[in-house]
Design an enzyme around this catalytic site. Structure first.
Site, PDB file in Angstrom:
ATOM      1  N   HIS A 122      20.655 -35.470 -32.042  1.00 31.90           N
ATOM      2  CA  HIS A 122      20.328 -34.391 -31.096  1.00 31.90           C
ATOM      3  C   HIS A 122      18.867 -33.953 -31.156  1.00 31.90           C
ATOM      4  O   HIS A 122      18.431 -33.169 -30.302  1.00 31.90           O
ATOM      5  CB  HIS A 122      21.220 -33.171 -31.337  1.00 31.90           C
ATOM      6  CG  HIS A 122      22.669 -33.409 -31.075  1.00 31.90           C
ATOM      7  ND1 HIS A 122      23.144 -33.916 -29.884  1.00 31.90           N
ATOM      8  CD2 HIS A 122      23.768 -33.225 -31.863  1.00 31.90           C
ATOM      9  CE1 HIS A 122      24.463 -34.027 -29.943  1.00 31.90           C
ATOM     10  NE2 HIS A 122      24.872 -33.623 -31.129  1.00 31.90           N
ATOM     11  N   ASP A 159      29.222 -41.109 -31.429  1.00 29.87           N
ATOM     12  CA  ASP A 159      29.519 -39.707 -31.736  1.00 29.87           C
ATOM     13  C   ASP A 159      30.126 -39.059 -30.480  1.00 29.87           C
ATOM     14  O   ASP A 159      29.803 -39.452 -29.364  1.00 29.87           O
ATOM     15  CB  ASP A 159      28.211 -39.001 -32.129  1.00 29.87           C
ATOM     16  CG  ASP A 159      28.420 -37.594 -32.656  1.00 29.87           C
ATOM     17  OD1 ASP A 159      28.398 -37.420 -33.883  1.00 29.87           O
ATOM     18  OD2 ASP A 159      28.598 -36.665 -31.826  1.00 29.87           O
ATOM     19  N   HIS A 161      29.582 -36.278 -29.224  1.00 29.27           N
ATOM     20  CA  HIS A 161      28.585 -35.532 -28.444  1.00 29.27           C
ATOM     21  C   HIS A 161      27.508 -36.485 -27.904  1.00 29.27           C
ATOM     22  O   HIS A 161      27.186 -37.490 -28.535  1.00 29.27           O
ATOM     23  CB  HIS A 161      27.920 -34.466 -29.320  1.00 29.27           C
ATOM     24  CG  HIS A 161      28.878 -33.482 -29.914  1.00 29.27           C
ATOM     25  ND1 HIS A 161      29.393 -33.603 -31.190  1.00 29.27           N
ATOM     26  CD2 HIS A 161      29.427 -32.353 -29.383  1.00 29.27           C
ATOM     27  CE1 HIS A 161      30.213 -32.588 -31.428  1.00 29.27           C
ATOM     28  NE2 HIS A 161      30.257 -31.828 -30.350  1.00 29.27           N
ATOM     29  N   ASP A 243      33.373 -37.677 -34.959  1.00 31.41           N
ATOM     30  CA  ASP A 243      33.964 -36.454 -34.429  1.00 31.41           C
ATOM     31  C   ASP A 243      34.746 -36.669 -33.131  1.00 31.41           C
ATOM     32  O   ASP A 243      35.256 -35.706 -32.548  1.00 31.41           O
ATOM     33  CB  ASP A 243      32.909 -35.344 -34.257  1.00 31.41           C
ATOM     34  CG  ASP A 243      31.597 -35.836 -33.680  1.00 31.41           C
ATOM     35  OD1 ASP A 243      31.518 -37.013 -33.278  1.00 31.41           O
ATOM     36  OD2 ASP A 243      30.637 -35.038 -33.631  1.00 31.41           O
TER      37      ASP A 243
HETATM   38 ZN    ZN Z   1      28.867 -34.941 -32.745  1.00 31.79          ZN
END
Ligand code: ZN
Length: 308
Positions: A122, A159, A161, A243
């Site tokens: 991120h 991931d 996200h 996740d």
């Molecule tokens: Zn994540």
């Protein structure tokens, strides 16, 4: 050849406030799950500042260093905290990925897994974000291009996200293909398929909330694997977040541990066909401790099987 496991005890000294999901225990559980495996265990070095500079201006690095508190915590944004050990942990995390790239491209190991934190995908050019300070995966990709002279590197981010940071850091890099699958809608809100990079070098693969392994497998078979085959990478870097697991508290995808095993096996098979099996995998998210440990173990077992 061997699979390398690259980590450092200082990655446990990046401490977050009580109740924060990105916590020391995550890495402890991952390392415990990998005990007893026949891995080539390597210590992560502090990253060379020149390697951070592949993707981050010095002002970003200086700001992180300056923000580190002498004690307690400092909050960088709603989600991202740093403690007295955070800068060294982040330097080790980025250094681990650079070292992994060196080991794999120098044919010292078949592939590598970086068990590190803080995660990286991120972190944008000048913005720490979402528990991440530096773009570990993107730094590794640039190192393969700049220091090893590769022409094509692919990053695959599974991931749950969106890998907004990696996408940002490699947006203008025509030699890098960034592929990221993510639950959508979900924080950080980016990752629409219309986001394609400056050179059509980004592929975003949204996955519907509550969807599971079958939908993931179909999406990867329809979109990700053909795109990788067409690109012909000389190295594949994985942003390995766990996740998307059905037990994870931060998102709603329903992957099982066996889905992570399947995905790793497919990516290893592709790497064997395309780039002599060269894979560097780096830990991103995963917030249910048992699911994280079990999934990371399955992931590394598949890396080992492919390298053997
Ligand atoms: Zn994540």
């Amino acid at each position: 050849m061997a699979t390398a496991l690259i980590t450092h005890a200082e990655c446990l000294e990046h401490v977050t406030p009580n109740g924060h999901p990105e916590r020391v225990a995550r890495l402890e559980h991952v390392l415990h799950a990998l005990e007893g495996l026949d891995l080539r265990r390597e210590t992560a070095p502090l990253v060379d500042p020149a390697h951070l500079a592949y993707v981050h201006p010095q002002a970003h690095v200086d700001a992180i260093v300056a923000a580190q508190p002498a004690e307690g915590f400092h909050q960088l944004d709603a989600d991202t905290w740093i403690s007295p050990g955070s800068v060294n942990a982040a330097f080790r995390a980025a250094g681990a990925v650079v070292k992994a790239v060196d080991l794999v491209l120098d044919d010292e190991v078949g592939n590598a897994f970086c068990a590190i934190r803080p995660p990286g995908h991120h972190a944008e050019t000048s913005t720490p974000m979402g528990f991440c300070l530096f773009g570990n995966a993107a730094i590794g990709a640039k190192h393969a291009l700049e220091a090893h002279g590769l022409s094509r590197v692919a990053v695959v981010d599974f991931d749950v996200h969106h890998g907004n940071g990696t996408q940002d850091l490699l947006w203008n890099e025509a030699r890098a293909l960034t592929i990221t699958s993510q639950q959508m809608p979900l924080w950080p809100g980016t990752g629409d398929p219309s986001e394609r990079g400056a050179h059509d070098n980004v592929l975003n693969v949204p996955l519907a909330p509550r969807s599971g392994g079958a939908e993931m497998r179909a999406a990867y078979e329809a979109q990700v694997f053909p795109r990788l085959r067409a690109f012909k990478p000389e190295l594949i870097i994985l942003s390995a977040g766990f996740d998307a697991h059905q037990d994870d508290p931060l998102a709603e995808l329903q992957w099982s541990t066996e889905d992570f095993r399947w995905l790793t096996r497919q990516l290893c098979a592709l790497a064997a066909d395309l780039c002599e099996g060269r894979i560097v995998s780096t830990l991103e998210g995963g917030y249910d401790l048992s699911a994280l440990a079990e999934s990371a173990r399955a992931h590394v077992e598949e890396l080992m099987e492919a390298a053997s």
